[in-house]
Scaffold this motif. Structure first.
Motif, PDB file in Angstrom:
ATOM      1  N   ARG A 113      -6.080  19.938  -3.533  1.00  0.00           N
ATOM      2  CA  ARG A 113      -6.772  20.163  -4.816  1.00  0.00           C
ATOM      3  C   ARG A 113      -6.032  19.563  -6.012  1.00  0.00           C
TER       4      ARG A 113
ATOM      5  N   CYS B  85      -2.007  24.004 -12.166  1.00  0.00           N
ATOM      6  CA  CYS B  85      -2.073  25.474 -12.179  1.00  0.00           C
ATOM      7  C   CYS B  85      -2.752  25.878 -13.483  1.00  0.00           C
TER       8      CYS B  85
ATOM      9  N   ALA C  30     -12.383  29.021  -9.574  1.00  0.00           N
ATOM     10  CA  ALA C  30     -11.922  29.345  -8.215  1.00  0.00           C
ATOM     11  C   ALA C  30     -12.644  28.407  -7.256  1.00  0.00           C
TER      12      ALA C  30
ATOM     13  N   LEU D 232      -9.733  35.345  -6.547  1.00  0.00           N
ATOM     14  CA  LEU D 232      -9.130  33.998  -6.543  1.00  0.00           C
ATOM     15  C   LEU D 232      -8.605  33.652  -5.160  1.00  0.00           C
TER      16      LEU D 232
ATOM     17  N   GLY E 175      -7.742  29.990  -3.635  1.00  0.00           N
ATOM     18  CA  GLY E 175      -6.717  29.641  -4.625  1.00  0.00           C
ATOM     19  C   GLY E 175      -5.424  30.394  -4.335  1.00  0.00           C
TER      20      GLY E 175
END
Ligand SMILES: O=c1ccn([C@@H]2O[C@H](COP(=O)(O)O)[C@@H](O)[C@H]2O)c(=O)[nH]1
Length: 278
Positions: free
Chosen positions: A16, A20, A54, A85, A90
């Motif tokens: 991904r 952050c 998310a 999440l 995530g």
């Protein structure tokens, strides 16, 4: 069996990207989103971010302080956000900056790093300024649970230097000593260890520090604090491959529109990829 945090983080960064997104429900942000500064506003804000991001962003960093200020009902919102999440794939870094004498540190570790704890998170920010050894209960429980820690080493705020760059009797700075402890924790781990450092993206050239700790470097300071993704290579040098850049207000200010939040996170993710070559 849960894979170690460092392994899961590397896979998430590869899949991904390393961005952050911080979840920091400041009163001013609630206001700019047209929400009241109360638990209902907190809840609406938090789940708007969760639903918008998310599933696309690798790592989220809820700032516990903004939930704690509403007491138990705020913490309940935080618990649900963490669960949602993580459910969406995530990784959650709980920014609670805990640190205390070892026996109390053990209780903080239980709160965030014991697998069945309501606030169990993939990693926790901790303060080593009661001595690195005081963090041992958190290190031990993180290893047992497949979680990680981010130890405050070189924080993004200018006031941090007074403590973190102080020089010890052996000539090393306090922050260099913390980085060395982390390198020891991570020795021999592949693809990287689970014990990271917090190192601000605002700090300019850090080539005098050994940032290659074979672990992640959580880098706050991009956006509202003035750093940009383009600064990352000059700040982190070769260690940039392990950097997890955090943006909180820089993304959140684009809400409450979900598409605008997503577009902002995508812009940061693209700029970070371009800067670090990920
Ligand atoms: O050195 C540090 C350690 C933690 N933080 C935290 O990161 C976010 C930054 O928010 P922005 O809105 O992107 O400035 C916030 O939760 C801080 O508590 C940090 O800034 N610096």
């Amino acid at each position: 069996m849960t894979l170690p945090f460092g392994t899961r983080l590397r896979a998430a960064m590869d899949e991904r990207g390393p961005l952050c997104v911080g979840i920091d429900p400041h009163a001013a942000l609630l206001d700019s989103w047209g929400l009241a500064d109360d638990v209902a506003g907190l809840e609406r804000f938090t789940f708007t971010v969760v639903e918008a991001l998310a599933g696309t962003v690798a790592v989220f960093k809820p700032q516990s302080a903004f939930f704690e200020r509403f007491g138990s009902r705020g913490v309940a919102v935080l618990e649900r956000a963490v669960a949602d999440l993580r459910e969406a794939g995530g990784l959650v870094v709980m920014d609670a900056k805990r640190g205390d004498i070892g026996s109390t540190m053990a209780a903080y570790a239980e709160a965030f790093l014991r697998k069945d704890a309501p606030l169990f998170s993939d990693a926790l920010t901790v303060s080593p300024y009661l001595g690195y050894g005081s963090l041992k209960p958190a290190v031990d429980l993180a290893r047992e649970s497949g979680a990680g820690l981010f130890v405050l080493a070189l924080t993004s705020n200018p006031e941090g230097a007074e403590v973190q760059r102080a020089v010890r009797e052996d000539g090393r700075t306090i922050s260099a000593t913390m980085l060395a402890h982390l390198a020891e924790e991570n020795a021999g781990e592949t693809p990287m260890g689970s014990f990271g450092a917090v190192v601000g993206a605002t700090l300019g050239d850090l080539s005098s520090f050994e940032l290659d700790i074979n672990g992640p470097l959580l880098a706050p300071g991009i956006g509202a604090q003035g750093a940009t993704p383009a600064d990352l290579p000059a700040v982190f040098g070769a260690a940039v491959r392990n950097v997890v850049p955090n943006v909180s207000r820089g993304v959140l200010r684009h809400g409450p529109d979900a598409a605008a939040l997503r577009a902002s996170a995508e812009r940061y993710a693209d700029e970070i990829r371009a800067a670090v070559g990920a």
